[in-house]
Design a protein around this motif. Sequence first.
Motif, PDB file in Angstrom:
ATOM      1  N   ARG A 266      -3.984  -4.553   3.046  1.00  0.00           N
ATOM      2  CA  ARG A 266      -4.216  -5.988   3.011  1.00  0.00           C
ATOM      3  C   ARG A 266      -3.383  -6.678   4.074  1.00  0.00           C
ATOM      4  O   ARG A 266      -2.582  -6.055   4.758  1.00  0.00           O
ATOM      5  CB  ARG A 266      -3.869  -6.528   1.625  1.00  0.00           C
ATOM      6  CG  ARG A 266      -4.971  -6.257   0.612  1.00  0.00           C
ATOM      7  CD  ARG A 266      -4.422  -6.443  -0.762  1.00  0.00           C
ATOM      8  NE  ARG A 266      -3.176  -5.692  -0.892  1.00  0.00           N
ATOM      9  CZ  ARG A 266      -2.404  -5.727  -1.963  1.00  0.00           C
ATOM     10  NH1 ARG A 266      -2.722  -6.472  -2.970  1.00  0.00           N
ATOM     11  NH2 ARG A 266      -1.304  -5.007  -2.016  1.00  0.00           N
ATOM     12  N   ARG A 267      -3.567  -7.977   4.157  1.00  0.00           N
ATOM     13  CA  ARG A 267      -2.844  -8.694   5.204  1.00  0.00           C
ATOM     14  C   ARG A 267      -1.326  -8.591   4.997  1.00  0.00           C
ATOM     15  O   ARG A 267      -0.567  -8.411   5.936  1.00  0.00           O
ATOM     16  CB  ARG A 267      -3.285 -10.167   5.216  1.00  0.00           C
ATOM     17  CG  ARG A 267      -2.715 -10.906   6.418  1.00  0.00           C
ATOM     18  CD  ARG A 267      -3.328 -12.269   6.567  1.00  0.00           C
ATOM     19  NE  ARG A 267      -4.758 -12.215   6.861  1.00  0.00           N
ATOM     20  CZ  ARG A 267      -5.549 -13.271   6.808  1.00  0.00           C
ATOM     21  NH1 ARG A 267      -5.072 -14.433   6.454  1.00  0.00           N
ATOM     22  NH2 ARG A 267      -6.836 -13.168   7.099  1.00  0.00           N
TER      23      ARG A 267
ATOM     24  N   ASP B  76       0.834  -1.196   0.000  1.00  0.00           N
ATOM     25  CA  ASP B  76       0.000   0.000   0.000  1.00  0.00           C
ATOM     26  C   ASP B  76       0.878   1.259   0.000  1.00  0.00           C
ATOM     27  O   ASP B  76       1.729   1.415   0.885  1.00  0.00           O
ATOM     28  CB  ASP B  76      -0.875  -0.027   1.269  1.00  0.00           C
ATOM     29  CG  ASP B  76      -1.889   1.097   1.276  1.00  0.00           C
ATOM     30  OD1 ASP B  76      -1.534   2.204   0.843  1.00  0.00           O
ATOM     31  OD2 ASP B  76      -3.033   0.865   1.701  1.00  0.00           O
TER      32      ASP B  76
ATOM     33  N   ARG C 199      -6.385   0.258   0.010  1.00  0.00           N
ATOM     34  CA  ARG C 199      -6.863  -0.637   1.054  1.00  0.00           C
ATOM     35  C   ARG C 199      -5.675  -1.392   1.648  1.00  0.00           C
ATOM     36  O   ARG C 199      -4.796  -1.845   0.917  1.00  0.00           O
ATOM     37  CB  ARG C 199      -7.879  -1.620   0.472  1.00  0.00           C
ATOM     38  CG  ARG C 199      -9.041  -1.856   1.428  1.00  0.00           C
ATOM     39  CD  ARG C 199     -10.132  -2.688   0.786  1.00  0.00           C
ATOM     40  NE  ARG C 199     -10.713  -2.091  -0.396  1.00  0.00           N
ATOM     41  CZ  ARG C 199     -10.770  -2.700  -1.587  1.00  0.00           C
ATOM     42  NH1 ARG C 199     -10.271  -3.892  -1.750  1.00  0.00           N
ATOM     43  NH2 ARG C 199     -11.350  -2.112  -2.613  1.00  0.00           N
TER      44      ARG C 199
END
Lengths: 262, 206
Positions: free
Chosen positions: A235-236, A26, A233
């Motif tokens: 994310r993991r 990200d 967004r």
Amino acid sequence: MTHVLTPDHVTNHGLSALGPKVTSLDPRLRIVLTALFAIVTVALSHLGALTLALLLSMTLLTVSGLPARKTLKRMAMMDSFIIFMLVLLPFTMPGTPIFTLWGVEASWEGLWRAVEIGLTANAVILMVLTLTGTMEPVTLGHALHALKTPERLVHLIMFTIRYIDVLREEYMRLRTSMKLRGFRPGTNWHTYRSFGYLVGMMLVRAMERSERILAAMKCRGFSGRIILLEEFRLRRSDISFAVLFALALVALVLIEVTHGAA
Amino acid sequence: MHIVDGALSNPVVIGGAVAAVGGIAMGLRNLPLERIPAAGVLSASFFVASLIHVPIGPSSVHLILNGLAGLVLGWAAFPALFVGLLLQAVFFGFGGLTVLGVNAVNIALPAVLVGLAFRPMVARGSPMQGAIWGGIGGGLAIAATTLAVALSLALTGDEFLLAAKLVFFAHIPVMVIEALLTGAAVMLARRVKPELFINTPAGGLS
């Protein structure tokens, strides 16, 4: 779009299947982590901790699969700017002498200070180039917007990014036409005047271009707001990377606190 | 003239950052959205100009032209030059991240001051007169930037005094070149598009 700013490797990041691909993280996270790393590294003064910080930057550069040589070359270019200042330090800082050169004493304290600055500067700039500099310039603008940078500043950044290439091409065209007319730069009045006219012409054309841009924007219903569509967004993989990165920073701080009293 | 991370003391870095935020805010306040395209395109022009290398003897220097930026953009030169420095740091690795504020103040504050002081003179009289004032402004801006860099170093510690002095003296030829180039650029702009330096809706920015 922006060839001046975009290094070649941004578009072909399939080089390493191993490790976390920095470029898929990200962008907001990349900016925040870069800033955190910079602040922590600048605060460090223990040479061991600083060496580890530089190693951390280098590790990230290696696992990110970016062409290391190009990035290291950029880093070396920055070093060539500061090497002069660093070389002076041992001679200007008082302390325990190492050796005497032409009657001037070099001190250990100055030498360590120079090493400290060198390590800090390189660690930070390498991290900036690896983590943030690998972004598409436009993404940088959007990510800064998502990080609540003032809207007008973001718009200014976006416009600048958008037009750097256009204006560079204009510059190249003007230089080509100068070359065709037999212009060869040297250390003389004619050269400086010609370069001055070149810059003046670029400004005039840029100004006229901006008038056309504004007119075109108004035609399309520009109301004073530019809407940035990109959404980010977490994310993991982002979160696990952030946790690892944070642990590394905590380790650096711990080394500094336990060993860095000297 | 970029200062790197880790060289300056914390008070200088923090002071620079605070001053830079103030300068950027002041510049953005003077920049309505209608003027953003003009400011962005000019900011990009100054970025490209900083890639130009001008020969001087056996070596070459790259242009900064912050004085000219101030003359054209006024207060808006502050955010415009800041954006340039940000992009240079992130994509080229010039300078550093925590010192961005100090570097911005060192380059943009002289630009704004020169712009405020010399713009009326640059816009008045014949193009030649304007060019002479522009040249003086361009040279002064670089001199002030160099002094600001030297001051940032000197405030950090006495060990940098020698480096600070050398920075200043090494940049005297750069001041001369920037003065000549700014003068010539003003001369051309005054002839081709005089409203560049005047505050009209069509022309310059304030």
